[in-house]
Enzyme design. Sequence first.
Site, mmCIF file in Angstrom:
data_model
loop_
_atom_site.group_PDB
_atom_site.id
_atom_site.type_symbol
_atom_site.label_atom_id
_atom_site.label_comp_id
_atom_site.label_asym_id
_atom_site.label_seq_id
_atom_site.Cartn_x
_atom_site.Cartn_y
_atom_site.Cartn_z
ATOM 1 N N GLU A 258 3.315 0.152 1.455
ATOM 2 C CA GLU A 258 2.796 0.289 0.081
ATOM 3 C C GLU A 258 2.977 -1.078 -0.563
ATOM 4 O OE1 GLU A 258 1.505 2.970 -1.342
ATOM 5 O OE2 GLU A 258 2.216 4.687 -0.197
ATOM 6 N N CYS A 292 2.647 -1.811 -9.350
ATOM 7 C CA CYS A 292 1.725 -2.213 -8.287
ATOM 8 C C CYS A 292 0.294 -1.784 -8.603
ATOM 9 C CB CYS A 292 2.172 -1.604 -6.975
ATOM 10 S SG CYS A 292 2.532 0.144 -7.126
ATOM 11 N N GLU A 389 -1.618 -11.240 -8.034
ATOM 12 C CA GLU A 389 -0.846 -10.226 -8.752
ATOM 13 C C GLU A 389 0.181 -10.938 -9.635
ATOM 14 O OE1 GLU A 389 1.951 -7.923 -6.387
ATOM 15 O OE2 GLU A 389 1.234 -6.090 -7.336
HETATM 16 P P1 NAD Z 1 9.595 -7.783 -2.045
HETATM 17 O O1 NAD Z 1 8.638 -7.626 -0.920
HETATM 18 O O2 NAD Z 1 10.144 -9.137 -2.301
HETATM 19 O O3 NAD Z 1 10.874 -6.848 -1.808
HETATM 20 C C1 NAD Z 1 10.746 -5.465 -1.612
HETATM 21 C C2 NAD Z 1 11.945 -4.978 -0.813
HETATM 22 O O4 NAD Z 1 11.895 -5.560 0.482
HETATM 23 C C3 NAD Z 1 13.289 -5.373 -1.398
HETATM 24 O O5 NAD Z 1 14.207 -4.325 -1.168
HETATM 25 C C4 NAD Z 1 13.672 -6.608 -0.576
HETATM 26 O O6 NAD Z 1 15.048 -6.832 -0.494
HETATM 27 C C5 NAD Z 1 13.101 -6.247 0.777
HETATM 28 N N1 NAD Z 1 12.758 -7.394 1.625
HETATM 29 C C6 NAD Z 1 12.496 -8.674 1.246
HETATM 30 N N2 NAD Z 1 12.210 -9.437 2.322
HETATM 31 C C7 NAD Z 1 12.281 -8.615 3.408
HETATM 32 C C8 NAD Z 1 12.075 -8.810 4.804
HETATM 33 N N3 NAD Z 1 11.736 -9.993 5.310
HETATM 34 N N4 NAD Z 1 12.200 -7.744 5.633
HETATM 35 C C9 NAD Z 1 12.519 -6.524 5.137
HETATM 36 N N5 NAD Z 1 12.751 -6.276 3.817
HETATM 37 C C10 NAD Z 1 12.621 -7.313 2.962
HETATM 38 O O7 NAD Z 1 8.871 -7.167 -3.293
HETATM 39 P P2 NAD Z 1 9.422 -7.048 -4.789
HETATM 40 O O8 NAD Z 1 9.215 -8.348 -5.451
HETATM 41 O O9 NAD Z 1 10.782 -6.459 -4.806
HETATM 42 O O10 NAD Z 1 8.455 -5.924 -5.386
HETATM 43 C C11 NAD Z 1 7.287 -6.213 -6.008
HETATM 44 C C12 NAD Z 1 6.118 -5.926 -5.094
HETATM 45 O O11 NAD Z 1 6.130 -4.555 -4.688
HETATM 46 C C13 NAD Z 1 4.803 -6.138 -5.786
HETATM 47 O O12 NAD Z 1 3.928 -6.855 -4.952
HETATM 48 C C14 NAD Z 1 4.285 -4.704 -5.987
HETATM 49 O O13 NAD Z 1 2.898 -4.608 -6.100
HETATM 50 C C15 NAD Z 1 4.828 -4.000 -4.817
HETATM 51 N N6 NAD Z 1 4.883 -2.546 -5.037
HETATM 52 C C16 NAD Z 1 3.986 -1.735 -4.383
HETATM 53 C C17 NAD Z 1 3.997 -0.363 -4.604
HETATM 54 C C18 NAD Z 1 3.025 0.537 -3.909
HETATM 55 O O14 NAD Z 1 3.236 1.750 -3.933
HETATM 56 N N7 NAD Z 1 1.978 0.025 -3.283
HETATM 57 C C19 NAD Z 1 4.932 0.187 -5.490
HETATM 58 C C20 NAD Z 1 5.815 -0.651 -6.145
HETATM 59 C C21 NAD Z 1 5.782 -2.030 -5.904
#
Ligand code: NAD
Length: 478
Positions: A258, A292, A389
Amino acid sequence: MAVFEYAPAPESLRPAIRERYGLFIDGKWASPAGEGHFDTINPANEARLAEIAYATPTDVDRAVRAARKAYEKYWRRLKPADRAKYIYRIARAITERGRELAVLETIDGGKPIKESRDFDIPMAAAHFFYYAGWADKLEYVLRAGREPSPLGVCAQIVPWNFPLLMAAWKIAPALACGNTVVLKPAETTPLTALALAQIIEECELPPGVVNVVTGDGATGSALVEHEDVDKIAFTGSTEVGKSIARRLAGTDKRLTLELGGKAAHIVFADAPMDQAIEGVVNGIYFNQGHVCCAGSRLLVEERVHDEIVVRLTERLQTLRLGDPLDKNTDIGAINSRAQLEKIQELVKSGVEQGATLVQQRGDLPARGFFFPASFFTNVHPSHRIAREEIFGPVLSILTFRTPDEAVDKANNTPYGLSAGIWTDKGSKNMWIAQQLRAGVVWCNTFNQFDPGSPFGGYRESGFGREGGVHGLYEYLAH
Ligand code: NAD
């Protein structure tokens, strides 16, 4: 004359927060192997809230082993109706502790209390209630004659924008289907996931059925790479989602992603304009735009462009920005300094590329991370603010003349998570909705959610669905 004092509002009571949190593994609270901790802060005033354990690969391994043991020993063998009882128990406990969880969510993440109180927490409980009801009806999820069987150990990684709700979206269907879980919350918002671990402990789930490991991307990475994980459910940025997909290529691990979005929000001249303006405001400023599926690209029919800009400019000035714990606050704090800097950088690029910036007036609080509600006019489809975004309270306004042009512009994005349409013509609504390449299309409304309704993306917004019957499909072998 008697002076009547107001009793303190429930929101002003500080929930019990531990000084220091361990990891929740195998039904117990454990210190991390590396003894490392990091702070979680309140983004509205930068005050430290608690110390959070930093899980190393050794801790991740312990959590996955605990989940495996719980899967084999108890959870997959439990009668589905008994699994349901535990999930109902979690749902009721979230409801009972709703105010406390709402305050925690707001102080750890910065979102207005009216949103955590009226949306995040009730919706999280609703997902547990909904999926509890499915646990003993799984034979209706798959094609007739197929026996529903769980996948095994699920690694679930969530972001910071809806911390408890994203955890509920993932844990509830996984448990209902008979899987066990290792959850990793985001580094800036771990508190409600840890409160959920306490709830799970109080609900006496068998040890190891749900484990919570806190940490950053390296912790998430160790979880993704653990060889005894059967499924990874990831919500977060497109960049990290792509790297996970690359790493899992060639393995037999199941994956749902997601990811990000840049939703088109289309307003036709024949739209019910009062409602449309409110829909646009909700679509972009809800949760400071840390959403998102935010309607961050507003496409307006050219002949109502000026009217909409005037009305949005007026409406912007009525939004209240400030203390997220004040129940009249509309725009709370930006989740972190890093996110604030990202928003500032993209807004600067918008100005430099020639778009016109309109912002909510007034001083920002002296401490904490805040950004005023904003929108851009004179936006070109090639501008960064129209393509990337922003994940903040910033809307980009573009125009169109015909329905075909609206569809072309709406689909001119690598993302495909959501979209919105405002028109009083039902047939136009339906025709446009069918042309849009987005997982969810809202017609004459925006940001409506229900546990029974699937949610998920196309293209760079990811694949797989959460919510509804579709959400169960992702946690069953087929
Ligand atoms: P992010 O990808 O930086 O982090 C998300 C999660 O992944 C965190 O828990 C982080 O610690 C972990 N993470 C980071 N690097 C990783 C790796 N290499 N391997 C595994 N896990 C890792 O995203 P963010 O900045 O926390 O969240 C914002 C993003 O999430 C935005 O792009 C938003 O659109 C998206 N989002 C999508 C949905 C959806 O349902 N499609 C819902 C909410 C947020």
